[in-house]
Structure formats: structure tokens, C-alpha cells
Design an enzyme around this catalytic site. Sequence first.
Site, PDB file in Angstrom:
ATOM      1  N   ASP A  61      46.430  43.575  32.034  1.00 43.67           N
ATOM      2  CA  ASP A  61      46.287  42.866  33.304  1.00 43.67           C
ATOM      3  C   ASP A  61      46.904  41.489  33.104  1.00 43.67           C
ATOM      4  OD1 ASP A  61      45.572  41.636  35.644  1.00 43.67           O
ATOM      5  OD2 ASP A  61      43.428  41.499  35.178  1.00 43.67           O
TER       6      ASP A  61
ATOM      7  N   LYS B  82      52.578  33.418  37.283  1.00 41.57           N
ATOM      8  CA  LYS B  82      52.697  34.670  38.035  1.00 41.57           C
ATOM      9  C   LYS B  82      52.997  34.426  39.511  1.00 41.57           C
ATOM     10  CE  LYS B  82      49.889  38.827  38.926  1.00 41.57           C
ATOM     11  NZ  LYS B  82      48.612  39.465  38.568  1.00 41.57           N
TER      12      LYS B  82
ATOM     13  N   GLU C 256      46.945  46.524  41.226  1.00 41.93           N
ATOM     14  CA  GLU C 256      45.665  46.055  40.689  1.00 41.93           C
ATOM     15  C   GLU C 256      44.444  46.710  41.342  1.00 41.93           C
ATOM     16  OE1 GLU C 256      46.129  41.837  40.943  1.00 41.93           O
ATOM     17  OE2 GLU C 256      47.627  41.790  39.347  1.00 41.93           O
TER      18      GLU C 256
ATOM     19  N   ASP D   6      39.721  43.043  45.877  1.00 41.93           N
ATOM     20  CA  ASP D   6      40.173  42.427  44.627  1.00 41.93           C
ATOM     21  C   ASP D   6      40.613  40.993  44.906  1.00 41.93           C
ATOM     22  OD1 ASP D   6      41.283  41.708  42.229  1.00 41.93           O
ATOM     23  OD2 ASP D   6      42.836  43.233  42.203  1.00 41.93           O
TER      24      ASP D   6
END
Length: 616
Positions: A9, A71, A176, A200
Site C-alpha cells: 500500500d 503521491k 484501494e 476508504d
Amino acid sequence: MNDLAIGIDLGTTNSCISVYTKGRTRILENERGGRVTPSFIYFQPQGSIFVGEHAKSMSVQKPENGIYEVKRLLGRQFDDTYIQISLQFFPFVISSGVSNRPVISFEQNNRTIEKTPQELCTIILQRLKKYAEAKLNQTVNKAVITVPAYFNVTQREVTLAAAKDAGFTVLKLLNEPTAAALAYYFNNNITENHISLVYDFGGGTFDVAILQKKIDNVEVLSVGGDTQLGGHDLDNCILDYIFEVLRKHYNYDATMYPDDKRRLRIKCEEAKKELSWANEAVITINGMVAEHPRIIIKLTKTLFEEKTDKLFKKTIDILHNCLADAKISRELIQEVILCGGSTRIPKIQEMLSDYFGGKQLNKFVNPDECVAEGAALQAAMLSTSKTQNIEQLHMVDVVPLSLGFDSFGHAMQIAIHRNTKIPAKGFWRYVNKNEDDTSSTVRIYEGERTDTRKNRYLGILFIDGLTPAPPGQRHVTFILNIDNNGILTARAEEELSNNVREVKVNYTRGDRSEFEIKNSLLAAAENQKIDEKFKNFVKIKKYVNQYLRSFLYNLHKRNLGEEYQSIQIFCEETKYNLDYMEVDQEKRVKDLYKEMKMKCDPIAEQHNFDYMPKNE
């Protein structure tokens, strides 16, 4: 050769590594024993590079050399709205590099160094690889890496490139929320046709997905999300408030000083976490403002919720649209699965539970680890290692809207229909209009309307060096392909020669919100009669165009232009005018069709013209 595969992850705030072996998943700790590793890099001025917790602590020395939230910079342009808004919050320098891509610059060894977001992600992944190999005591080259469901194709490609540079073969990019659902299904006895919703909310991105568990697969029914919405945005709300207090009451602009921004950001993040269990947090600022050596700012839970209310409500709006797109009422959701560190916030849990009528929420023991565990399970399913034998559970995603090409008259030629399961492939065969056409350009669209101008433009595909051939006698096949990682590739192939062109197109759900998708479908349904009329109009217009081109080709090849000069002029003028005629001139096109057939058919039959289209 080692076939052991791990799950990674690669998070905005923290990254996590997991592996499935001998019937269970386990988290692979870093060198300090931490189960998660901060996605933080510090470039020491003397040349050393630190990653993780140590990097965060070292950045006190030189804040502008401490890089984080990489990211969120992946695959973006420098003038992207998010980057421009975020410049005030980052202590490090971001500028425009090659092709308007952002680069991060810092001083090291007495010179200015520039790194792209891809290069920085590679550094993080290299360190994670090192941790995994140390824990497993063997080389690890294969991995499944998770990405936000709403990452676009550029962001996915950059992630793949960063992983490759770090020494990984990426078996799959896994969304994800899908990874979180996979972990949940593995750890719980979930029955067939069970419908779950995954919420999420991580440090940098928000995703929601509705999934249905079937016998041997998990089918994604709909996805929503925002790659610019996460826990860091909640921190920024507090940070904005602190900046405002310092300006208003202490005449001090902290945004001008990198060290101040770094210190305040850390305090805001700590205050946010504290408010998950306390009603009030105190932010103490020492030695920042000369006239005020110690400043105390109180932040209540009520004020925090007020400052972040719009962001909380935005997640619920995205969730609501996701349900609508899947055509599922909230009552049919059997499980609401929470993952991501921001789901620890009580207000979010309260809003979610209220939305689902007081439903009990399913929380992972550690929401920061569940995505990595799901990635490890997917890695085991794709691994050939004997220690990773696992029951196969296939993840099935779908195409949200039809994909196709712009053809004659702006008619939409659908290659891949909406709701087609991914991976998906479709094609369209294009025939040449003229003898001297040696190149072909086609535009790619997404949508449900028959008129491409009412759909969404995605990209363009060009092929040249085509073999000359009479009108309608040379074919070029245009192919669309969506792979397991959600990357759309367009390909052109000439059938008369080994002539191929290929381009990757900027397409994923990340470019379309579920609200936009829903509106596209509603527009198509409401305009069905208009679209059918347009389709019929283009059909006759296309026939007239093909007929005229073939007729003129034969006149030229047989040297009949002088003999039928008036007919040739009529055909050329009609062909020219036809290009500018729209659906409201349908009667005019039908009249031209009748006139054309009356004037040209006898000549074509008398001279036995070649390549004439069949009658409509």
C-alpha cells in the site's frame, strides 16, 4: 528464481507492506519495528537520504529538504489547481519541469537537486523492498501495488514506472477499496450475493466502492472518489485557521517561512488525532513570533467539525451518487466497511451510520493496514510460489461508460459498451474515402450519445503511410483495449500491410465523477428520440457521401469528366455542401439523395462503375 509476491500500500501519508504465506497474512515491519512507514523522505544536505519516521524527525534541521505527500503530485501538471493551492502549505519548493510536470528542488552537497514525483516514489518503494527482503530473508521482486480507484491513466503509469525503477515486477495495480474488501471477505465468512460498501478515507485520497460477492468472484458495481480529498485536507483546514489567527491577532504571516509551516502542520495533525477522543485540543506555539514567545490556540471538536464540514459532506455526496449509479438503495447494503486512517474521526462515523439508518459500521482493527493485506492476498492469487497457495477470488471491474470513435458525420462508433467487464477490448473497421488517403486520424470518445460532440473527448490516434487503394477498398482497424490495471490503449492496424500505431489514452474512472456518469446516462435516456433521428440522418448522409466519392473516382479513372461535366460539378458541389449539413436539414439530404440517384445511376450502370455502394 524466487516467485514470492508481496502486497504494497503506497500511501500518501503512510505506506505498508504485507505478505500472505502458509494460510495467513502478516505485516512486514520496517527497520524500527513499525507496522507502517511514513511516506516521508529527507535529503540530508551532506548527501544521505532517509525514509520514514527518521526522515520526519531529521527534517527539523532543514524543513525544505523534507518531502511528503508525493503521491498527490504523481501524474499531475504543475498548473494543476491542487498543486497551486497546495504551494502555500508545503515547506519544500515545487516548480515546473519538463512538459509542465512538477519537480521538487532542494539543496544537497552545495548544489540544487531536482526530483520528479516518480523518482521520489521510487526511493520510497526501494526502501520498502529493502524492509520486505530483510523480514523475509530473501529477494523479493514481485508485488501487487494499490492505487486510488480514481487514479487516472497517467498516475497509474507513473506508479508502474516508479515500481519498475525500484526493482519490482508489478503483477497488478489494485484499487484501494477493492483491496480493503478483499481483506474483509477473506477474514469473514461472507455469503454469496452479499453487497458491501467500502468507505476508504485515507491521508491523501477518498474512495468509495460498492461490491457484490459471488461464488468465485467479487464484482465491482460502482466506484466513486476524489484524489484530492483526504486527511491532509482536514489538516489544511486547521492550518488555514491557525494562519488566520496568527495574521489577525499577532500580525504574523507563517506561510512565508518553511520551518514554521512544517512545525504548524505537525501540530495540526496531532490536534486532529487528539480530537478523535477529546473535546478540545491545545496548539502551543513557542518561539515563533518574537513579541509573543508562547502562543496558545484552543481548538474545540465543534470548531474542527465546522471547519471540515464541507469535506465530510462531500464524501457523503460521493457515496450517495455511487449508490445511485449502481441502482442500489442504501437499505440493500449489508456491510459498510471502513478503512483509511481518517475513518477514526467520530464525526465521519456518526454521519455514515446516520446515512445508513443507524447501521453498525465494520471497522478493521487497524484501518491503516487492511489495504496492504488485501494487496497481499491478490499477490498470493497471482503468485506461483508454493507457499502462497490460496483460494482464487477474482475481482471484476466494469467500464462505466461506452467508449468509441468519431466516425463520418460525428456519429459515435461504439467499440466497448458500458458495463463491459474489465479487461475489455473492442474495435471498429474504417474504410478509406479517397484513393489518395495515405493517413487516417480518429478521435476517441466516452459517452452514450450517438453524436460524439455530445460525448467526452479522450484522445486522438493517427496512422500514416497507408497503402493507396480505391474508395472503400482499404481497411484500418481501430482497437480499444482496457487492461487489468485500468489503462486504455488505442491501436490502429492497416489490413493491407504490417502498419501499426499505438497510443495510451488518458482514461479511467478518475477522470469522471459518478455524478458526471449518472448525468451522462440520464442525458442519453432523455434524448433517445433525438439520438435515433441523428443516427438515421447520418446513415443516409454517409451513403450519399460514399456514393459521390465512388462515382467521382470512376469518372476520373475512366476519363469521363468532360463527357459528364455538369454531373461532375453537381457531385463535387453536393459532396462539399454535405459536410456542413446537420440533422435539421434531413429533408434537404433526402432530396439530394433522390436527385443524385436519378442523375448518376444510369451513368454508373451504363459504364459498369466499380466500388459503388449498395442501395440503402
